[in-house]
Every structure is written in structure tokens, then in C-alpha cells.
Design an enzyme around this catalytic site. Structure first.
Site, PDB file in Angstrom:
ATOM      1  N   SER A   1       0.822  -1.194   0.000  1.00 31.19           N
ATOM      2  CA  SER A   1       0.000   0.000   0.000  1.00 31.19           C
ATOM      3  C   SER A   1       0.867   1.259   0.000  1.00 31.19           C
ATOM      4  O   SER A   1       1.597   1.489  -0.952  1.00 31.19           O
ATOM      5  CB  SER A   1      -0.938  -0.055   1.204  1.00 31.19           C
TER       6      SER A   1
ATOM      7  N   HIS B   1      -7.303  -5.806   1.100  1.00 30.75           N
ATOM      8  CA  HIS B   1      -6.168  -4.877   1.134  1.00 30.75           C
ATOM      9  C   HIS B   1      -5.270  -5.256   2.298  1.00 30.75           C
ATOM     10  O   HIS B   1      -5.503  -4.852   3.437  1.00 30.75           O
ATOM     11  CB  HIS B   1      -6.680  -3.451   1.292  1.00 30.75           C
TER      12      HIS B   1
ATOM     13  N   ASP C   1      -9.601  -6.347  -3.156  1.00 29.19           N
ATOM     14  CA  ASP C   1      -9.007  -5.101  -2.660  1.00 29.19           C
ATOM     15  C   ASP C   1      -9.772  -3.919  -3.239  1.00 29.19           C
ATOM     16  O   ASP C   1      -9.647  -3.601  -4.419  1.00 29.19           O
ATOM     17  CB  ASP C   1      -7.530  -5.023  -3.057  1.00 29.19           C
TER      18      ASP C   1
END
Length: 484
Positions: free
Chosen positions: A46, A167, A133
Site C-alpha cells: 500500500s 487490502h 481489494d
């Protein structure tokens, strides 16, 4: 990485996190291990994925083996805008201008702001995006693949995008259910992502150690590389036992937002699967940490700390590079301590004065801007004027003392400063108002209960009608805290 959004309760949350923050005890200097500088790589999730791309591209001469990117995006995707970061770079609400970002990359490389792009052609890239995600959409990672294909041969890129992961960093035996998007953002999907990343970068590996690890975890002092700038006072390093006597590989691991030690304790450091592969394959792992002062505990991939966040001169970027330099050094050195009191003054539109305290026994000093030495000959005074800078731009400098043989000692902490506007030198238009009024007028923006000046991204304090700040406009849509 949870979505970045305005949060009226952000200040209270930040205060609570600060109270709960990990109290660093017994942190030691990052060791000089004589690791192999030709075997350095990086990966991240991320915000850490975006930062991993930044490091791989900007410091391609250092991170030459390659990068692993989990739920990240193209280099300089946000172009300094939090709106771009939360829009096109996460939800893909608008298209990402990949060709323009490629052009920017080439331009910055030509100017020396980042390393030559030719270094990327021999590196390896591993990309991962989960089908569940919804924080960083797969379309963003698709654009990352397109971006990389401008610099990295297609045969050197692996893109895994068919697992129903949320995620998170993915493992084969630890974490939440695979499709989850929630703290600690580590999911058990029955897939060994850390092993796949390291195998793509380094080639076939020895079987991982599923038992008790033979190496050592050490909490090291990050503040000798950078002070503030969203980074914690300490980070973590894992050194396999063999690496105390053998020159090993080095892999930098970057956590995502809300995943630093204060947020999830040592789960990202110990439970993401990297260590057991490192233990049997002579790979030193460095786990830098953000502080609770960092926006949402994220690495700077849109400019919340520095306008130069994606360049070699970005404070966080320069700190990562200095960590790698330390671990790959043999520790021979001059034995001289790091200069203290490093600071900036006398800014003009093209120069800055860097000053520091004298080091006993030093015959001179070297000054580095963004990791690159700027003085042609040793500096014998305790100040140096760095010239040829761009107007209205933030830079970062460090200083090392030299002995009589011109051998460097330890590197100082970084000092940052911004040049003035290109015309009018130190002049400019000033606005004194409440932080709330500044945001309404478009001179600043609010994020998580705090206010930041547009352009410089300097923190102005609380976002309300009571906190008053004077902002000086030094360029188009560029403001700094100051006076006229």
C-alpha cells in the site's frame, strides 16, 4: 491501507495513538555489516508499495535487484496532490496519466533528481493485487505494470492478480480471512507472498526456516538518519546468523498505513513471512517505521511531508538510502562521530547555507544533498553554501566529518530547508488568518484534524477557527509558514 479521508476526530485519535506509542528502549545504532551493495532490493504494501516504487525508481543504482509491490501504483502517481492520491491512485476514479509520469521520470533522471533509468533494465519486479481489494483497485496496479514496462523488460515482471485477497499483506499461515480489509492488514490466503517476492527478485531460494529462527531482531536508532518527517525514533532489523560473518543480501521492507509498531506492534515485522526466507538465504531485512506524527501512519507518497517526496532529496527517501549505505558499509570508517546541530539558514531562490557544530579531531567535512555529495573539496569551516538549487523547493542535507586521511565518520541527521521564490527573493505576499480560513481560501488543506500549507505541505497545527498562522506565498499555489 485504509482510505485517506478528512476525519473530524483525527486529532483525538492521534493523541490516543501518541499515548500508546511504543517507548523505544535500548535502541542501538544500525550496524555496518559489509552487506553486498549489488544485492539490494525493496518491497512494500500500500503506502509502502508506493514508497517501494519511489525507491526503486529514484535510487535505481542502489535498489538494483528490484522491487516487490503489493497494492501500490506508478511512480509519482499523486503528483503532489492528496486529491490525486485518494482518487485516481487508489479508487481509479479518474485515469492515471501513465505516459506523463513516464516523461516526468525521464526528465528527473536527466536532471539528476533521480538515478538514470537505465539501471532499471536489469532489475526484477513482482506485483500483487487482490481481487477483493477495494482500497487500491486493481486498475491502479494495471497502470503500474504499464508504467514499469517503459523501463523494465516484460520478462522481468511478474503480476499476480487472481487471488481473492483484501487490502493486506498476504501469507500462507497467518492473519485474517483472505478477503478481509482490516487491521492488522495481514491476511491468510494460503499463499506465501513474501517467498514469491524474494524468489522473483533473487532467483531460486533455499527452503524457508519454519522453525525457530537463528538470527537476531534488533531495534535500531532511526533518528541518526532523519529526525521527524513522519518517521519513528526506531526501526527494526533482522540479521541471519550467517550474516555476521558473510556478506549478505539486503531487502528493505515497508509497511502500509496503520501498520507501524504503534498500530500493530511487531506483527508486520515478525508475521509477514519474510524472516523465515531470509534466515536460510542470507538476506538482511530492514523494517523502517513511521511515527504516529505521519499522516495515518503512512509513508510519504503524495507530499504530506516534502514536495520532493519522490526524489532522492526527499527526507524519507534519503533516510532509507542512508540505512542501506550503513548496512552495506564495512564499518571501517574514521571513527569520528556524526556532526550535531546541523541546520539551514540564509535561503535564497537558488542557495542555502548549511551549518553544524565542530567535531573534535575533524580535518574537514563533506556535505550531502539528498544522499549526493555537493562539495568538490573538503569543507574546513562549519558551514557551507549549497548553490544551484531550484526556487521554492525543499531539500535535505546531511554532513559527515573527515579525519586527516579524508576518511568519513558517521553521517549526521538530516536538516531540511526550502528555497525562496524565483522572483523577488525573500519577498512575497503574506496572509494572516485562522487555519480554517486558510483552507477556505485555498492556501492550505485539512487532513485528519490538522492543517497543511499548499505547496510546502508544512504543518500549521489544528484545523479550526482559533489557530492562527501567517502564510507567505512564494510561488503559484506555493505557501510557506513565515512573514514578509
Amino acid at each position: 491501507m485504509p482510505a485517506i479521508r478528512l476525519n473530524w476526530k483525527g486529532l483525538a485519535a492521534a493523541a490516543a495513538m501518541a499515548v500508546a506509542a511504543h517507548a523505544a528502549t535500548g535502541a542501538v545504532p544500525l550496524p555496518s555489516l559489509g552487506a553486498n551493495p549489488a544485492e539490494v532490493s525493496v518491497s512494500g504494501l500500500s503506502a509502502g508499495g508506493f514508497a517501494a516504487v519511489q525507491l526503486h525508481v529514484a535510487y535505481s543504482a542502489t535498489f538494483k535487484r528490484g522491487a516487490g509491490v503489493v497494492a501500490g501504483g506508478p511512480f509519482y502517481c499523486a503528483e503532489g496532490s492528496v486529491l490525486n492520491a485518494t482518487g485516481r491512485c487508489m479508487t481509479h476514479s479518474t485515469s492515471i496519466p501513465v505516459s506523463s509520469l513516464v516523461s516526468t521520470t525521464n526528465s528527473w533522471a536527466a536532471s539528476g533528481a533521480i538515478d538514470p533509468v537505465s539501471n532499471l533494465s536489469a532489475s526484477k519486479v513482482y506485483m500483487f493485487s487482490g481481487t477483493s481489494d477495494n482500497t487500491v483497485k486493481q486498475a491502479v496496479m494495471d497502470d503500474l505494470k504499464t508504467y514499469y514496462q517503459s523501463f523494465v523488460p516484460a520478462a522481468n515482471i511478474v503480476y499476480k492478480n487472481n487471488i481473492g485477497a483484501g487490502h493486506a499483506m498476504v501469507t500462507d499461515d497467518y492473519g485474517s480471512a483472505c478477503s478481509t480489509t482490516a487491521a492488522p492488514y495481514i491476511n491468510n490466503c494460503g499463499f506465501d507472498l513474501a517467498g514469491e517476492i524474494l524468489t522473483q527478485i533473487y532467483g531460486p531460494l533455499n527452503p524457508r526456516n519454519n522453525g525457530t529462527l537463528g538470527g537476531t531482531f534488533t531495534e535500531f536508532n532511526q533518528s541518526e538518519f532523519v529526525s521527524g518527517h513522519g518517521m519513528a525514533a526506531t526501526g527494526w532489523i533482522y540479521v541471519p546468523q550467517a550474516c555476521t560473518t558473510t556478506s549478505c543480501r539486503v531487502h528493505l521492507v515497508l509497511h502500509g498505513c496503520k501498520q507501524n509498531y504503534s498500530d500493530v506492534s511487531d506483527q508486520y515485522v515478525r508475521k509477514t513471512g519474510y524472516n523465515r526466507w531470509a534466515d536460510t538465504n542470507n538476506i538482511v531485512l530492514i523494517y523502517p517505521q513511521t511515527s504516529t506524527a505521519a499522516t495515518n501512519s503512512c509513508w510519504d507518497w503524495w507530499g504530506y511531508d516534502s514536495a520532493n517526496y519522490a526524489k532522492k532529496s526527499g527526507p524519507q527517501m534519503a533516510a532509507f538510502k542512508a540505512m542501506i549505505d550503513r548496512v552495506t558499509s564495512s564499518g571501517g570508517g574514521s571513527g569520528l562521530p556524526a556532526p550535531t546541530g546541523v541546520g539551514t539558514s540564509g535561503a535564497t531562490s537558488s542557495s542555502m547555507v548549511i551549518g553544524w557544530n565542530a567535531v573534535s579531531g575533524a580535518s574537514g567535512y563533506n556535505v550531502y544533498r539528498g544522499g549526493s555529495k555537493v562539495n568538490a573539496a573538503p569543507v574546513t569551516a562549519t558551514s557551507y553554501t549549497d548553490s544551484g538549487l531550484a526556487a521554492s523547493t525543499s531539500y535535505s542535507w546531511t554532513v559527515a566529518a573527515l579525519n586527516a586521511s579524508n576518511v568519513e565518520g558517521a553521517m549526521s541527521t538530516a536538516a531540511t530547508g526550502a528555497t525562496t521564490a524565483g522572483s523577488g527573493g525573500g519577498t512575497g505576499t503574506c496572509y494572516t488568518a485562522s487555519n480554517y480560513t486558510h483552507t477556505i481560501a485555498g492556501r492550505a488543506y485539512a487532513l485528519y484534524g490538522l492543517t497543511y500549507a499548499y505547496g510546502s505541505n508544512q504543518s500549521m497545527g489544528l484545523w479550526n477557527i482559533y489557530a492562527t498562522t501567517t502564510l507567505k506565498q512564494t510561488g503559484p499555489n506555493y505557501y510557506v509558514i513565515g512573514s514578509c
